[in-house]
Scaffold this active site. Structure first.
Site, PDB file in Angstrom:
ATOM      1  N   SER A  18       0.785  -1.310   0.095  1.00 31.35           N
ATOM      2  CA  SER A  18      -0.037  -0.137  -0.090  1.00 31.35           C
ATOM      3  C   SER A  18       0.976   1.413   0.124  1.00 31.35           C
ATOM      4  O   SER A  18       0.354   2.294  -0.115  1.00 31.35           O
ATOM      5  CB  SER A  18      -1.007   0.012   1.318  1.00 31.35           C
ATOM      6  OG  SER A  18      -2.161  -0.576   0.870  1.00 31.35           O
TER       7      SER A  18
ATOM      8  N   LYS B  71       0.326   3.497  -2.881  1.00 30.29           N
ATOM      9  CA  LYS B  71      -0.580   4.543  -3.066  1.00 30.29           C
ATOM     10  C   LYS B  71      -0.134   5.649  -3.109  1.00 30.29           C
ATOM     11  O   LYS B  71      -0.664   6.887  -3.542  1.00 30.29           O
ATOM     12  CB  LYS B  71      -1.606   4.058  -1.819  1.00 30.29           C
ATOM     13  CG  LYS B  71      -2.452   2.941  -2.025  1.00 30.29           C
ATOM     14  CD  LYS B  71      -3.167   2.455  -0.930  1.00 30.29           C
ATOM     15  CE  LYS B  71      -3.733   1.073  -1.018  1.00 30.29           C
ATOM     16  NZ  LYS B  71      -4.286   0.820   0.375  1.00 30.29           N
TER      17      LYS B  71
ATOM     18  N   TYR C 262      -3.215  -1.610 -10.251  1.00 32.10           N
ATOM     19  CA  TYR C 262      -3.094  -1.447  -8.705  1.00 32.10           C
ATOM     20  C   TYR C 262      -2.253  -2.434  -8.125  1.00 32.10           C
ATOM     21  O   TYR C 262      -1.271  -2.073  -7.426  1.00 32.10           O
ATOM     22  CB  TYR C 262      -4.579  -1.107  -8.277  1.00 32.10           C
ATOM     23  CG  TYR C 262      -4.456  -1.553  -6.654  1.00 32.10           C
ATOM     24  CD1 TYR C 262      -4.018  -0.306  -5.677  1.00 32.10           C
ATOM     25  CD2 TYR C 262      -4.991  -2.761  -6.145  1.00 32.10           C
ATOM     26  CE1 TYR C 262      -4.099  -0.402  -4.224  1.00 32.10           C
ATOM     27  CE2 TYR C 262      -5.009  -2.762  -4.728  1.00 32.10           C
ATOM     28  CZ  TYR C 262      -4.552  -1.850  -3.800  1.00 32.10           C
ATOM     29  OH  TYR C 262      -4.293  -1.971  -2.680  1.00 32.10           O
TER      30      TYR C 262
ATOM     31  N   TYR D  14      -4.618   4.167   8.142  1.00 38.18           N
ATOM     32  CA  TYR D  14      -6.109   3.600   8.074  1.00 38.18           C
ATOM     33  C   TYR D  14      -6.697   3.910   9.263  1.00 38.18           C
ATOM     34  O   TYR D  14      -6.613   5.109   9.953  1.00 38.18           O
ATOM     35  CB  TYR D  14      -6.306   1.940   7.949  1.00 38.18           C
ATOM     36  CG  TYR D  14      -5.256   1.474   6.597  1.00 38.18           C
ATOM     37  CD1 TYR D  14      -5.580   2.284   5.567  1.00 38.18           C
ATOM     38  CD2 TYR D  14      -3.993   0.689   6.880  1.00 38.18           C
ATOM     39  CE1 TYR D  14      -4.748   1.627   4.320  1.00 38.18           C
ATOM     40  CE2 TYR D  14      -3.495   0.424   5.738  1.00 38.18           C
ATOM     41  CZ  TYR D  14      -3.597   1.017   4.539  1.00 38.18           C
ATOM     42  OH  TYR D  14      -3.079   0.627   3.373  1.00 38.18           O
TER      43      TYR D  14
ATOM     44  N   VAL E  25       1.269  -3.788   3.699  1.00 40.87           N
ATOM     45  CA  VAL E  25       1.271  -5.192   4.299  1.00 40.87           C
ATOM     46  C   VAL E  25       2.575  -6.042   4.210  1.00 40.87           C
ATOM     47  O   VAL E  25       2.587  -7.082   4.689  1.00 40.87           O
ATOM     48  CB  VAL E  25      -0.044  -5.993   4.064  1.00 40.87           C
ATOM     49  CG1 VAL E  25      -1.334  -5.729   4.695  1.00 40.87           C
ATOM     50  CG2 VAL E  25      -0.208  -6.160   2.441  1.00 40.87           C
TER      51      VAL E  25
HETATM   52  O1  DON Z   1      -4.651  -4.553  -1.938  1.00 44.11           O
HETATM   53  C1  DON Z   1      -4.215  -5.288  -0.934  1.00 44.11           C
HETATM   54  O2  DON Z   1      -4.707  -5.685  -0.203  1.00 44.11           O
HETATM   55  C2  DON Z   1      -2.709  -5.206  -1.036  1.00 44.11           C
HETATM   56  N1  DON Z   1      -2.150  -5.235  -2.231  1.00 44.11           N
HETATM   57  C3  DON Z   1      -2.220  -3.977  -0.390  1.00 44.11           C
HETATM   58  C4  DON Z   1      -2.998  -3.627   1.082  1.00 44.11           C
HETATM   59  C5  DON Z   1      -1.804  -2.828   2.006  1.00 44.11           C
HETATM   60  O3  DON Z   1      -0.607  -2.817   1.984  1.00 44.11           O
HETATM   61  C6  DON Z   1      -2.619  -2.557   3.456  1.00 44.11           C
HETATM   62  N2  DON Z   1      -1.562  -1.794   4.223  1.00 44.11           N
HETATM   63  N3  DON Z   1      -1.086  -1.892   5.168  1.00 44.11           N
END
Ligand code: DON
Length: 308
Positions: free
Chosen positions: A68, A71, A192, A244, A262
């Site tokens: 993420s 982003k 994405y 978040y 993540v």
């Molecule tokens: O979209 C997703 O679920 C993952 N590619 C990224 C989510 C993420 O990194 C949330 N952050 N902490």
């Protein structure tokens, strides 16, 4: 080079020890099977400041997927090339108070994603970028803004996420049903997910943090990679939405704009001063590096880094 901050090895060692204590209380991400293979005990921190000082401690060279934190990069590129109105017409700037992959608020209460840091917002941003850039061009931009030419696409993690992508696919089609995505839904989702699958290090994140801290300037060449206004907006959204539904507490106790992924990465910006990159794949229940909060809170107190 001289610096107003006395960042000693002892301070970094204590920060790491403080963070390490939290590691057993967290776990690696498992909903993307490849991420479950990470060693949850890894931990590293890099701090790069505006005077050219570089501090490293722990697992700083380890490559992991940016997830993420991409982003932030996509938002910066979208603001820079699509314009503020177009971006904020599609995506808001309010904290959602929900998990990163929530679609409840979007479905029930809103006609645009709350902010660009949650998945619905970032998939929408990808749909805007799809009109303008290929994935190769976007990954080149990631290399440029992270000052790291070795960033590569991790196809193994990408395939792993794409084979478990139902929730993000549901978000993407919900966005289409509301007319927020008006282009190829599957291609937006792929773009994405590809951006989430770029392999970075804590060093790349410290570089990105420093570029943002300097208002978008490359610290070595002085080249303006993004405009100061875009950097300002990105940092503000990191402060209010980057962690978040943990963003408020993090802002109160740490006071350093930060974005998590993540994969275990944390990108932090001490405005006008330094960038901080952390790698620690043991996550808390909100999907944020669990060691990061105590580490950054310790550094914030020790070095007086709180924004206020
Ligand atoms: O979209 C997703 O679920 C993952 N590619 C990224 C989510 C993420 O990194 C949330 N952050 N902490």
């Amino acid at each position: 080079m001289t610096s107003k901050y006395n960042i000693t090895n002892d301070i970094l060692k204590t920060a790491l020890e403080t963070g390490s204590k939290a590691i057993p209380h967290g776990n690696v991400a498992t909903y993307i099977p490849e991420l479950a293979k990470a060693d949850k005990n890894k931990l590293g921190i890099c701090i790069f400041d505006k005077d050219g000082n570089k501090h490293f401690y722990g697992d700083c060279k380890e490559r992991f997927t940016i997830q993420s934190i991409s982003k932030v990069i996509s938002l910066a590129l979208a603001l820079e090339t699509c314009g503020f109105d177009k971006v904020f017409d599609k995506v808001g700037v309010e904290p959602s108070g929900e998990a990163f992959n929530s679609l409840i608020e979007l479905d029930l209460n809103s006609n645009r994603p709350f902010n660009p840091m949650i998945n619905s917002g970032a998939i929408t941003i990808s749909s805007l970028l799809l009109h303008k850039f290929s994935f190769l061009e976007m990954s080149d931009f990631a290399r440029e803004i992270c000052l790291d030419h070795d960033i590569e696409f991790n196809s193994v993690v990408y395939k792993s996420e794409m084979s478990h992508v139902s929730r993000n696919r549901a978000i993407a089609y919900l966005l289409e049903s509301k007319g927020i995505i008006d282009t190829n839904v599957e291609a937006s989702l792929e773009l994405y997910t590809k951006m989430c699958s770029l392999d970075v290090t804590a060093e790349s994140l410290a570089n990105l943090g420093l570029v943002l801290a300097l208002g978008g300037k490359n610290p070595t060449t002085g080249r303006q990679i993004i405009s100061p206004k875009v950097a300002q907006i990105v940092k503000t959204i990191m402060l209010t939405c980057g962690m978040y539904d943990g963003s408020g507490e993090f802002a109160v106790h740490v006071g350093i704009p930060t974005k998590s992924g993540v994969g275990g990465g944390l990108l932090s910006v001490v405005d006008k001063e330094m960038g901080i990159g952390i790698y620690g794949p043991s996550l808390d229940e909100k999907g944020n590096c669990i060691a990061g909060r105590p580490m950054l809170e310790y550094l914030s107190n020790q070095l007086n880094l709180h924004i206020f």
